[in-house]
Design a protein around this motif. Structure first.
Motif, PDB file in Angstrom:
ATOM      1  N   SER A 279       0.828  -1.213   0.000  1.00 50.18           N
ATOM      2  CA  SER A 279       0.000   0.000   0.000  1.00 50.18           C
ATOM      3  C   SER A 279       0.859   1.259   0.000  1.00 50.18           C
ATOM      4  CB  SER A 279      -0.933   0.004   1.212  1.00 50.18           C
ATOM      5  OG  SER A 279      -0.199   0.094   2.426  1.00 50.18           O
ATOM      6  N   LEU A 280       2.096   1.150   0.490  1.00 47.40           N
ATOM      7  CA  LEU A 280       2.987   2.310   0.466  1.00 47.40           C
ATOM      8  C   LEU A 280       3.409   2.667  -0.952  1.00 47.40           C
ATOM      9  CD1 LEU A 280       5.340   1.737   3.543  1.00 47.40           C
ATOM     10  CD2 LEU A 280       3.290   3.150   3.380  1.00 47.40           C
ATOM     11  N   ASP A 281       3.318   1.729  -1.900  1.00 50.18           N
ATOM     12  CA  ASP A 281       3.603   2.064  -3.285  1.00 50.18           C
ATOM     13  C   ASP A 281       2.680   3.188  -3.760  1.00 50.18           C
ATOM     14  OD1 ASP A 281       5.584   0.122  -3.513  1.00 50.18           O
ATOM     15  OD2 ASP A 281       4.149  -1.423  -4.070  1.00 50.18           O
ATOM     16  N   THR A 282       1.445   3.172  -3.280  1.00 53.76           N
ATOM     17  CA  THR A 282       0.491   4.224  -3.620  1.00 53.76           C
ATOM     18  C   THR A 282       0.611   5.417  -2.685  1.00 53.76           C
ATOM     19  OG1 THR A 282      -1.069   2.641  -4.565  1.00 53.76           O
ATOM     20  CG2 THR A 282      -1.949   4.762  -3.865  1.00 53.76           C
ATOM     21  N   LEU A 283       0.622   5.148  -1.378  1.00 58.51           N
ATOM     22  CA  LEU A 283       0.579   6.238  -0.398  1.00 58.51           C
ATOM     23  C   LEU A 283       1.824   7.118  -0.459  1.00 58.51           C
ATOM     24  CD1 LEU A 283      -0.946   4.369   2.670  1.00 58.51           C
ATOM     25  CD2 LEU A 283      -2.053   6.074   1.221  1.00 58.51           C
ATOM     26  N   CYS A 284       2.999   6.503  -0.508  1.00 55.69           N
ATOM     27  CA  CYS A 284       4.231   7.302  -0.532  1.00 55.69           C
ATOM     28  C   CYS A 284       4.359   8.084  -1.831  1.00 55.69           C
ATOM     29  CB  CYS A 284       5.446   6.402  -0.324  1.00 55.69           C
ATOM     30  SG  CYS A 284       5.632   5.794   1.367  1.00 55.69           S
ATOM     31  N   ALA A 285       3.936   7.475  -2.954  1.00 49.65           N
ATOM     32  CA  ALA A 285       4.000   8.181  -4.224  1.00 49.65           C
ATOM     33  C   ALA A 285       3.057   9.376  -4.226  1.00 49.65           C
ATOM     34  CB  ALA A 285       3.663   7.237  -5.369  1.00 49.65           C
ATOM     35  N   GLN A 286       1.843   9.209  -3.671  1.00 49.93           N
ATOM     36  CA  GLN A 286       0.911  10.325  -3.618  1.00 49.93           C
ATOM     37  C   GLN A 286       1.395  11.409  -2.665  1.00 49.93           C
ATOM     38  OE1 GLN A 286      -3.125   9.200  -2.905  1.00 49.93           O
ATOM     39  NE2 GLN A 286      -3.378   8.306  -4.932  1.00 49.93           N
ATOM     40  N   ALA A 287       1.966  10.987  -1.555  1.00 48.00           N
ATOM     41  CA  ALA A 287       2.494  11.974  -0.610  1.00 48.00           C
ATOM     42  C   ALA A 287       3.637  12.759  -1.241  1.00 48.00           C
ATOM     43  CB  ALA A 287       2.970  11.266   0.661  1.00 48.00           C
ATOM     44  N   TYR A 288       4.487  12.068  -1.989  1.00 48.44           N
ATOM     45  CA  TYR A 288       5.594  12.750  -2.670  1.00 48.44           C
ATOM     46  C   TYR A 288       5.061  13.715  -3.717  1.00 48.44           C
ATOM     47  CZ  TYR A 288      10.226  13.224  -4.784  1.00 48.44           C
ATOM     48  OH  TYR A 288      11.417  13.712  -5.252  1.00 48.44           O
ATOM     49  N   GLY A 289       3.998  13.313  -4.421  1.00 46.90           N
ATOM     50  CA  GLY A 289       3.425  14.165  -5.445  1.00 46.90           C
ATOM     51  C   GLY A 289       2.662  15.344  -4.886  1.00 46.90           C
ATOM     52  N   SER A 290       2.249  15.269  -3.629  1.00 46.36           N
ATOM     53  CA  SER A 290       1.505  16.375  -3.041  1.00 46.36           C
ATOM     54  C   SER A 290       2.376  17.589  -2.782  1.00 46.36           C
ATOM     55  CB  SER A 290       0.863  15.933  -1.718  1.00 46.36           C
ATOM     56  OG  SER A 290       1.856  15.768  -0.715  1.00 46.36           O
ATOM     57  N   GLY A 291       3.702  17.424  -2.846  1.00 46.82           N
ATOM     58  CA  GLY A 291       4.605  18.533  -2.558  1.00 46.82           C
ATOM     59  C   GLY A 291       5.037  18.583  -1.114  1.00 46.82           C
ATOM     60  N   HIS A 292       4.425  17.776  -0.249  1.00 46.52           N
ATOM     61  CA  HIS A 292       4.796  17.715   1.163  1.00 46.52           C
ATOM     62  C   HIS A 292       5.689  16.490   1.369  1.00 46.52           C
ATOM     63  CE1 HIS A 292       1.255  20.279   1.151  1.00 46.52           C
ATOM     64  NE2 HIS A 292       1.551  20.687   2.369  1.00 46.52           N
ATOM     65  N   ARG A 293       6.964  16.690   1.224  1.00 44.46           N
ATOM     66  CA  ARG A 293       7.870  15.547   1.258  1.00 44.46           C
ATOM     67  C   ARG A 293       7.854  14.826   2.597  1.00 44.46           C
ATOM     68  NH1 ARG A 293      13.360  17.480  -1.955  1.00 44.46           N
ATOM     69  NH2 ARG A 293      12.394  17.738  -4.006  1.00 44.46           N
ATOM     70  N   HIS A 294       7.656  15.589   3.683  1.00 40.36           N
ATOM     71  CA  HIS A 294       7.707  14.935   4.988  1.00 40.36           C
ATOM     72  C   HIS A 294       6.560  13.945   5.169  1.00 40.36           C
ATOM     73  CE1 HIS A 294       4.726  18.098   5.793  1.00 40.36           C
ATOM     74  NE2 HIS A 294       4.327  17.351   6.804  1.00 40.36           N
ATOM     75  N   LEU A 295       5.504  14.038   4.337  1.00 39.65           N
ATOM     76  CA  LEU A 295       4.408  13.083   4.436  1.00 39.65           C
ATOM     77  C   LEU A 295       4.833  11.684   3.980  1.00 39.65           C
ATOM     78  CD1 LEU A 295       1.281  15.101   3.235  1.00 39.65           C
ATOM     79  CD2 LEU A 295       2.105  14.700   5.552  1.00 39.65           C
ATOM     80  N   VAL A 296       5.850  11.599   3.147  1.00 37.39           N
ATOM     81  CA  VAL A 296       6.378  10.285   2.771  1.00 37.39           C
ATOM     82  C   VAL A 296       6.910   9.586   4.015  1.00 37.39           C
ATOM     83  CG1 VAL A 296       8.014   9.052   1.291  1.00 37.39           C
ATOM     84  CG2 VAL A 296       6.980  11.190   0.496  1.00 37.39           C
ATOM     85  N   GLY A 297       7.642  10.330   4.837  1.00 38.07           N
ATOM     86  CA  GLY A 297       8.139   9.775   6.090  1.00 38.07           C
ATOM     87  C   GLY A 297       7.023   9.433   7.048  1.00 38.07           C
ATOM     88  N   LEU A 298       5.943  10.220   7.040  1.00 35.18           N
ATOM     89  CA  LEU A 298       4.815   9.935   7.918  1.00 35.18           C
ATOM     90  C   LEU A 298       4.142   8.622   7.523  1.00 35.18           C
ATOM     91  CD1 LEU A 298       2.857  10.819  10.160  1.00 35.18           C
ATOM     92  CD2 LEU A 298       1.546  12.059   8.417  1.00 35.18           C
ATOM     93  N   GLN A 299       3.942   8.397   6.224  1.00 34.01           N
ATOM     94  CA  GLN A 299       3.341   7.136   5.777  1.00 34.01           C
ATOM     95  C   GLN A 299       4.249   5.953   6.113  1.00 34.01           C
ATOM     96  OE1 GLN A 299       0.368   7.327   4.901  1.00 34.01           O
ATOM     97  NE2 GLN A 299       0.168   9.469   4.306  1.00 34.01           N
ATOM     98  N   PHE A 300       5.549   6.149   5.969  1.00 31.00           N
ATOM     99  CA  PHE A 300       6.514   5.100   6.332  1.00 31.00           C
ATOM    100  C   PHE A 300       6.399   4.760   7.813  1.00 31.00           C
ATOM    101  CE2 PHE A 300      10.673   4.806   8.481  1.00 31.00           C
ATOM    102  CZ  PHE A 300      11.033   3.515   8.120  1.00 31.00           C
ATOM    103  N   GLN A 301       6.348   5.778   8.666  1.00 41.13           N
ATOM    104  CA  GLN A 301       6.222   5.533  10.107  1.00 41.13           C
ATOM    105  C   GLN A 301       4.922   4.804  10.427  1.00 41.13           C
ATOM    106  OE1 GLN A 301       7.216   8.856  12.874  1.00 41.13           O
ATOM    107  NE2 GLN A 301       7.769   9.967  11.008  1.00 41.13           N
TER     108      GLN A 301
END
Length: 640
Positions: free
Chosen positions: A260-282
């Protein structure tokens, strides 16, 4: 929109985990978008600014004018399983600056090969005989048809930086706006074609690093089988039994959930909020760590459970001991599964390869050191696995800290303990698909244990050998999936079909190579695992059937890869489920148990199942409307 949302408990000061977790399971609306949108809204209300450009550099996802041929593969989980059932991705990942540059270079190359742009290097007026023969065999340029219409080459107004001679200058001499105009005109007029030489070269380049990655990661698992096999056939069978149980009860479900992180991290990265990628990872890491507790308890009592299923008590006892020890490696496995999605979302696909280049040789050394040199015997193998799993996690962490990827880490956040419900609902389909496939293959090991210790040991060798050979056609199928998706996304349907034909031929060649390898070394390969004559005899007897299966194994992997390339992977999922559970397993049970063919019967069912799924999927690929796939890809690209 964000301000009109009702503030969930997770947005209140000092969130209470006990109260906020249950509420997250009642969240509605599209799952992935809901998760990322909620996190963005929380950042806005807390005064956290968009950190995508905090370092002052240009965003990787900033839109650029011009053509975008390249599309990176989606939903790919680099693992050691036999991945045919892959969950359908919900969103396309975001293109990075490096990938956009690759796209432009690919478009320039195609325009040159179709004689629309001038050649990169000056063409010899009278090429030598060797040069002519080389070009005829390996040149990627499309041959001009005699009497055909000449394609007008693009012309650029001269300036101080213009090259003085035709064909001079660099690839970047053509202004981007002219490249865009020429590319769009060439595509619209159907002038872009490709050759089998170009597609063969492209698939080779795409797949070679993937093959290295898959082989290295699978070597982490087979090293213990090599090390333990020479102790005895009981130990060899016990390792296979323990691995099967661990796969079904933990590794497969956890890897499926992490997709599911394949979708969530990619969308978070695309949102412009890079720190959200780390939030989804956590968030995923904490969730998997929570699930690790009941899994660890199950593994502690694995011996008692296996004793009720396995007729050989010593095999069950050793398998239970193996699983108790590898509990220590679960934290590293969880971090690695989540962490590699964290780096892949940023376009850092080679990070896992670098980690494996270090960890895989160390794992081999540890198995030799603990099992043989220090004389720890059987227990040395699971200790090596646990150490290696944690080592890979540490190496990936060091890569992020000191090489690349830290820009998406925003620090530890208490919000990672909230909003688990939507994430779980998004992850469950991936878990079901992955676990269903693992179960279909691993259950054969459980059945093989009913035939006795020698057959269980032989099954362990056969599974290891066929899984090792699978690490070649499957990466090739990923490369084909990527390439076909590239061309479909660029509306180059004839070129995509040419690439698919080359991929089919490549799968046939790989299957023939694997078949030749296994059949010609049917007596030598078992010696890598054991010296037991009875086990070697059983393996050599079944090996011709397993060798014949390689043809259909490679074709089945390739057919599913091509289905992903044209956006029809859901059909492949259904075809695989039907072939495994309604064809392969019933035939295996009927012939292996009912007719008492033992391992021959088990592998006959698998071979027939792979034959059916390859035939059905290639038939569907041939009758599918590829132009419709191109139109759907165009709509997705426009929406993205």
């Amino acid at each position: 929109m964000a301000s009109s949302r009702q503030i969930p408990p997770s947005k209140m000061p000092g969130p209470d985990f006990a109260s906020s977790l249950p509420s997250s399971f009642r969240t509605g609306s599209p799952i992935a978008q809901e998760i990322v949108a909620r996190d963005i809204a929380e950042c806005s209300e807390d005064g956290i600014v968009n950190d995508a450009f905090r370092d002052g550099s240009e965003s990787d996802t900033e839109s650029e004018d011009g053509p975008t041929l390249y599309r990176q593969p989606v939903g790919i989980a680099f693992g050691y399983r036999r991945p045919s059932l892959l969950p359908e991705p919900l969103e396309e990942p975001v293109l990075t600056k490096v990938e956009k540059k690759q796209s432009r270079n690919e478009e320039r190359s195609l325009l040159r090969d179709n004689h629309i742009l001038p050649p990169k290097h000056a063409v010899e007026a009278e090429p030598s005989r060797f040069t002519s023969m080389y070009n005829r065999l390996f040149s990627t340029k499309v041959r001009k048809t005699p009497g055909g219409d000449d394609v007008p080459q693009i012309t650029v107004d001269a300036s101080e930086t213009s090259p003085l001679l035709p064909g001079g200058g660099t690839a970047g001499a053509l202004p981007e706006e002219h490249l865009t105009e020429q590319w769009e005109a060439a595509v619209a007029s159907g002038k872009i074609q490709t050759t089998w030489q170009r597609e063969a070269k492209t698939l080779t380049v795409y797949s070679r690093s993937l093959i290295v990655t898959f082989v290295l990661q699978y070597s982490v698992n087979i090293a213990s089988i090599f090390a333990v096999g020479h102790i005895g056939k009981i130990e060899l069978g016990a390792v296979s039994l323990a691995s099967m149980t661990a796969n079904i009860t933990c590794y497969a479900p956890f890897q499926g959930l992490a997709t599911s992180l394949d979708t969530l991290c990619a969308q978070a990265y695309g949102s412009g909020h890079r720190h959200l990628v780390g939030l989804q990872f956590q968030r995923m890491t904490y969730f998997l760590c929570t699930l690790m507790i009941p899994v660890a308890m199950l593994w502690v009592f694995a011996e008692d459970i296996l004793l009720k299923i396995i007729p050989e008590p010593l095999s069950a006892e050793l398998a239970g001991l193996y699983m108790k020890i590898i509990i220590a490696g679960l934290p590293g496995f969880i971090f690695l599964e989540s962490g590699k999605r964290f780096v892949q979302a940023q376009g850092l696909f080679h990070a896992t390869t670098y980690v494996l280049l270090i960890a895989a040789p160390i794992n081999v050394f540890l198995n030799w050191l603990l099992v043989w040199y220090l004389g720890w015997g059987f227990v040395g193998a699971p200790i090596s696995i646990a150490i290696t799993q944690n080592l890979m996690a540490v190496l990936l962490l060091l890569y992020v800290m000191f090489v690349d990827g830290s820009q998406c880490w925003g620090g530890f956040n208490s919000r990672a303990l909230t909003n688990w419900g939507p994430m779980v609902r998004l992850a469950l389909p991936g878990m079901i698909m992955v676990a269903a496939e693992w179960l279909a293959f691993e259950v054969l090991t459980l059945v093989a244990s009913q035939f006795g210790t020698s057959y269980l040991a032989a099954q362990s060798i056969l599974v290891t050998l066929t899984s090792t050979t699978f690490q070649i056609p499957f990466p090739l199928s990923i490369a084909a999936s990527t390439r076909v998706a590239n061309l479909i996304g660029a509306k180059l349907v004839p070129a995509a079909k040419t690439s698919a034909k080359v991929a089919f031929g490549g799968a046939c060649l790989v299957g023939i190579f694997n078949m030749t390898l296994l059949s010609s070394l049917r007596y030598q390969l078992p010696l890598l695992f054991t010296k037991d004559e009875e086990v070697i005899s059983i393996v050599a007897k079944i090996m011709p059937l397993c060798a014949f299966m390689q043809i259909f194994d490679g074709l089945a992997a390739m057919s599913h890869g091509l289905l992903r390339g044209i956006g029809r992977q859901h059909f492949g999922g259904y075809a695989n489920l039907i072939s495994y559970y309604l064809i392969a397993l019933p035939i295996s049970f009927a012939t292996g148990l009912g007719l008492d063919w033992k391992l021959e019967g088990l592998w006959l069912g698998v071979t027939i199942g792979l034959l059916v799924v390859a035939a059905v999927e290639f038939w569907y690929i041939c009758v599918s409307d590829w132009k419709q796939s191109a139109r759907e890809a165009e709509r997705r690209n426009a929406a993205g």
